[in-house]
Design a protein around this motif. Structure first.
Motif, PDB file in Angstrom:
ATOM      1  N   ASP A 119       0.828  -1.208   0.000  1.00  0.00           N
ATOM      2  CA  ASP A 119       0.000   0.000   0.000  1.00  0.00           C
ATOM      3  C   ASP A 119       0.864   1.260   0.000  1.00  0.00           C
ATOM      4  OD1 ASP A 119      -2.300  -1.543   0.080  1.00  0.00           O
ATOM      5  OD2 ASP A 119      -2.281  -1.643   2.259  1.00  0.00           O
ATOM      6  N   ILE A 120       1.960   1.243   0.767  1.00  0.00           N
ATOM      7  CA  ILE A 120       2.866   2.389   0.829  1.00  0.00           C
ATOM      8  C   ILE A 120       3.465   2.655  -0.552  1.00  0.00           C
ATOM      9  CG2 ILE A 120       5.024   3.245   1.818  1.00  0.00           C
ATOM     10  CD1 ILE A 120       4.357   1.689   4.342  1.00  0.00           C
ATOM     11  N   LEU A 121       3.834   1.588  -1.257  1.00  0.00           N
ATOM     12  CA  LEU A 121       4.373   1.736  -2.611  1.00  0.00           C
ATOM     13  C   LEU A 121       3.325   2.350  -3.529  1.00  0.00           C
ATOM     14  CD1 LEU A 121       6.543   1.232  -4.773  1.00  0.00           C
ATOM     15  CD2 LEU A 121       5.608  -1.089  -5.045  1.00  0.00           C
ATOM     16  N   TYR A 122       2.073   1.911  -3.411  1.00  0.00           N
ATOM     17  CA  TYR A 122       1.003   2.458  -4.245  1.00  0.00           C
ATOM     18  C   TYR A 122       0.809   3.946  -3.989  1.00  0.00           C
ATOM     19  CZ  TYR A 122      -0.442  -2.307  -5.505  1.00  0.00           C
ATOM     20  OH  TYR A 122      -0.491  -3.576  -5.984  1.00  0.00           O
ATOM     21  N   VAL A 123       0.871   4.364  -2.727  1.00  0.00           N
ATOM     22  CA  VAL A 123       0.713   5.783  -2.386  1.00  0.00           C
ATOM     23  C   VAL A 123       1.838   6.599  -2.995  1.00  0.00           C
ATOM     24  CG1 VAL A 123       0.754   7.457  -0.493  1.00  0.00           C
ATOM     25  CG2 VAL A 123      -0.576   5.350  -0.265  1.00  0.00           C
ATOM     26  N   PHE A 124       3.071   6.092  -2.910  1.00  0.00           N
ATOM     27  CA  PHE A 124       4.219   6.794  -3.487  1.00  0.00           C
ATOM     28  C   PHE A 124       4.050   6.943  -5.000  1.00  0.00           C
ATOM     29  CE2 PHE A 124       8.379   6.553  -5.584  1.00  0.00           C
ATOM     30  CZ  PHE A 124       8.978   7.706  -5.068  1.00  0.00           C
ATOM     31  N   LEU A 125       3.675   5.867  -5.666  1.00  0.00           N
ATOM     32  CA  LEU A 125       3.489   5.912  -7.117  1.00  0.00           C
ATOM     33  C   LEU A 125       2.317   6.834  -7.475  1.00  0.00           C
ATOM     34  CD1 LEU A 125       4.002   2.150  -8.040  1.00  0.00           C
ATOM     35  CD2 LEU A 125       5.605   4.038  -8.358  1.00  0.00           C
ATOM     36  N   PHE A 126       1.299   6.858  -6.648  1.00  0.00           N
ATOM     37  CA  PHE A 126       0.154   7.744  -6.851  1.00  0.00           C
ATOM     38  C   PHE A 126       0.595   9.208  -6.893  1.00  0.00           C
ATOM     39  CE2 PHE A 126      -3.150  10.413  -4.909  1.00  0.00           C
ATOM     40  CZ  PHE A 126      -4.249  10.112  -5.691  1.00  0.00           C
ATOM     41  N   TYR A 127       1.420   9.600  -5.926  1.00  0.00           N
ATOM     42  CA  TYR A 127       1.879  10.991  -5.871  1.00  0.00           C
ATOM     43  C   TYR A 127       2.885  11.288  -6.980  1.00  0.00           C
ATOM     44  CZ  TYR A 127      -0.487  12.537  -1.690  1.00  0.00           C
ATOM     45  OH  TYR A 127      -1.443  12.940  -0.806  1.00  0.00           O
ATOM     46  N   LEU A 128       3.738  10.334  -7.293  1.00  0.00           N
ATOM     47  CA  LEU A 128       4.694  10.537  -8.378  1.00  0.00           C
ATOM     48  C   LEU A 128       3.969  10.738  -9.697  1.00  0.00           C
ATOM     49  CD1 LEU A 128       7.706  10.584  -9.146  1.00  0.00           C
ATOM     50  CD2 LEU A 128       7.529   8.112  -9.569  1.00  0.00           C
ATOM     51  N   PHE A 129       2.942   9.919  -9.920  1.00  0.00           N
ATOM     52  CA  PHE A 129       2.162  10.013 -11.162  1.00  0.00           C
ATOM     53  C   PHE A 129       1.496  11.385 -11.285  1.00  0.00           C
ATOM     54  CE2 PHE A 129      -2.067   9.574 -13.135  1.00  0.00           C
ATOM     55  CZ  PHE A 129      -1.681   9.229 -14.423  1.00  0.00           C
ATOM     56  N   PHE A 130       0.815  11.826 -10.230  1.00  0.00           N
ATOM     57  CA  PHE A 130       0.075  13.084 -10.308  1.00  0.00           C
ATOM     58  C   PHE A 130       1.007  14.297 -10.307  1.00  0.00           C
ATOM     59  CE2 PHE A 130      -3.625  10.532  -9.268  1.00  0.00           C
ATOM     60  CZ  PHE A 130      -4.598  11.140 -10.053  1.00  0.00           C
ATOM     61  N   SER A 131       2.187  14.157  -9.727  1.00  0.00           N
ATOM     62  CA  SER A 131       3.141  15.268  -9.806  1.00  0.00           C
ATOM     63  C   SER A 131       3.602  15.465 -11.249  1.00  0.00           C
ATOM     64  CB  SER A 131       4.341  15.012  -8.886  1.00  0.00           C
ATOM     65  OG  SER A 131       5.134  13.939  -9.360  1.00  0.00           O
ATOM     66  N   TYR A 132       3.771  14.359 -11.981  1.00  0.00           N
ATOM     67  CA  TYR A 132       4.163  14.481 -13.386  1.00  0.00           C
ATOM     68  C   TYR A 132       2.993  14.951 -14.246  1.00  0.00           C
ATOM     69  CZ  TYR A 132       9.000  13.023 -13.592  1.00  0.00           C
ATOM     70  OH  TYR A 132      10.364  12.998 -13.493  1.00  0.00           O
ATOM     71  N   ILE A 133       1.774  14.518 -13.903  1.00  0.00           N
ATOM     72  CA  ILE A 133       0.598  15.016 -14.621  1.00  0.00           C
ATOM     73  C   ILE A 133       0.496  16.531 -14.457  1.00  0.00           C
ATOM     74  CG2 ILE A 133      -1.926  15.061 -14.605  1.00  0.00           C
ATOM     75  CD1 ILE A 133      -0.858  12.646 -16.018  1.00  0.00           C
ATOM     76  N   TYR A 134       0.739  17.001 -13.241  1.00  0.00           N
ATOM     77  CA  TYR A 134       0.678  18.437 -12.968  1.00  0.00           C
ATOM     78  C   TYR A 134       1.758  19.174 -13.759  1.00  0.00           C
ATOM     79  CZ  TYR A 134       0.478  22.799 -10.286  1.00  0.00           C
ATOM     80  OH  TYR A 134       0.356  24.110  -9.910  1.00  0.00           O
TER      81      TYR A 134
END
Length: 348
Positions: free
Chosen positions: A8-23
């Motif tokens: 779950d921690i890995l998923y949260v990290f990837l979630f934020y990494l993904f949206f930071s690049y989308i931004y």
């Protein structure tokens, strides 16, 4: 509410990494306040950090803080209450972090939204965090629902096994009692001890029949049954088995599910004491704490190293565990007894 798993921690990290690049892509597409800053080279880590990386790192930090304050510390509260607390914390935390981030950006001399545009650095992150925690609560609900479905499936399986066992053993109870009486009558008078053991065994069958027809019995009835069971086992083990029962008389009329203690006591004898030449002792301790009955069954047997796999060895402990989870939303807690052996605790 359970803690995050590593996955779950890995998923949260990837979630934020993904949206930071989308931004970052959105900023590149729209140019905006960063049009002349030159931060849009795809390998420009400094540009990524200043335009979106730092901002989403702050979001990640405050999301962990909100999770800790609104969910982890309130894990024993209802989910509805947790949702309300989280919804209140999110805009407050986002606003505080926005002001801190502005101070840092101004100190570094970098560009940012100003004037009326500052509201977007409060509104959009708040919406983002609300969406994130919405997914979180939906995910938790999904996990709890899957766990509930699995438990119900195991209970149905256990019930089918119990019904099958009952059908296989469904000799007419009255026939059994008559047989016991016939055997007892045929025993010579000088063998009074044998007569007594047969009577005790007959009482065990009678109680098991009652247990199949009623949902609750008094604690006194359950203890009487367990004591008779242990008395028969003591005839087999002789001085190798010692039994201690510590129960306050004031709680003997409390109602509990029938056949709750016998599987646990049987487990202590079968898997704990039977293999020891010197035998050992079993202690049954029941107290009333915080309007609940607290049960403790301990033995001085060989103990259990892998307590997670102990429920895979037989149906006695497993069925008792499932009954407690279904009826009282509690479970069996296994721990080491001192100086040796196993201790089983639960409350209802």
């Amino acid at each position: 509410m359970k803690d995050f798993r590593k996955k779950d921690i890995l998923y949260v990290f990837l979630f934020y990494l993904f949206f930071s690049y989308i931004y970052r892509i959105v900023l590149w597409w729209n140019s905006g306040a960063y049009k002349d800053e030159g931060y849009f080279g795809w390998l420009d880590l400094k540009g990524y950090w200043l335009t979106s990386g730092m901002q989403y790192l702050f979001y990640l930090i405050i999301s962990v803080l909100i999770w800790f304050l609104g969910i982890r510390l309130l894990r024993h509260q209802k989910t509805k209450f947790q949702i309300i607390v989280v919804a209140i914390l999110i805009p407050i935390a986002v606003y505080v972090v926005r002001e801190f981030r502005y101070e840092l950006i101004d100190y570094l001399g970098q560009g940012r939204l100003r004037g009326n545009g500052e509201v977007w650095d409060w509104y959009i992150p708040t919406l983002f965090m609300m969406t994130q925690f919405g997914f979180y609560f939906a995910y938790q609900y999904f996990r709890e629902n899957q766990k509930k479905l699995k438990l119900e499936g195991e209970l149905r399986t256990a019930a089918l096994k119990s019904e099958l066992s009952a059908i296989k053993a469904q000799l007419n109870p009255h026939f059994l009692y008559n047989i016991f009486n016939t055997i007892s009558a045929s025993v010579p008078a000088e063998n009074e001890k044998t007569r007594h053991l047969i009577a005790e065994l007959s009482d065990l069958f009678r109680y098991q029949l009652k247990a199949s027809q009623t949902e609750k019995v008094t604690l006194k009835e359950e203890l009487d049954f367990v004591k008779k069971y242990l008395a028969l086992e003591k005839e087999r083990f002789q001085e190798r088995l010692t039994v201690h029962v510590d129960v306050d008389e004031s709680i003997l009329n409390e109602m509990i599910p029938p056949m709750l203690l016998q599987p646990l006591v049987e487990n202590s004898i079968k898997h704990g004491l039977a293999s020891l030449v010197e035998g050992g002792s079993i202690t049954i301790r029941i107290q009333k704490k915080n309007n609940q009955l607290a049960f403790e069954i301990s033995d001085t047997g060989v103990g259990v190293k892998d307590k997670k796999k102990v429920f895979e060895k037989g149906i006695g402990l497993t069925n008792t565990k499932l009954r407690l989870e279904k009826m009282y939303q509690t479970t069996l807690e296994l721990s080491d007894n001192l100086p040796q052996g196993l201790k089983i605790n639960f409350s209802i």
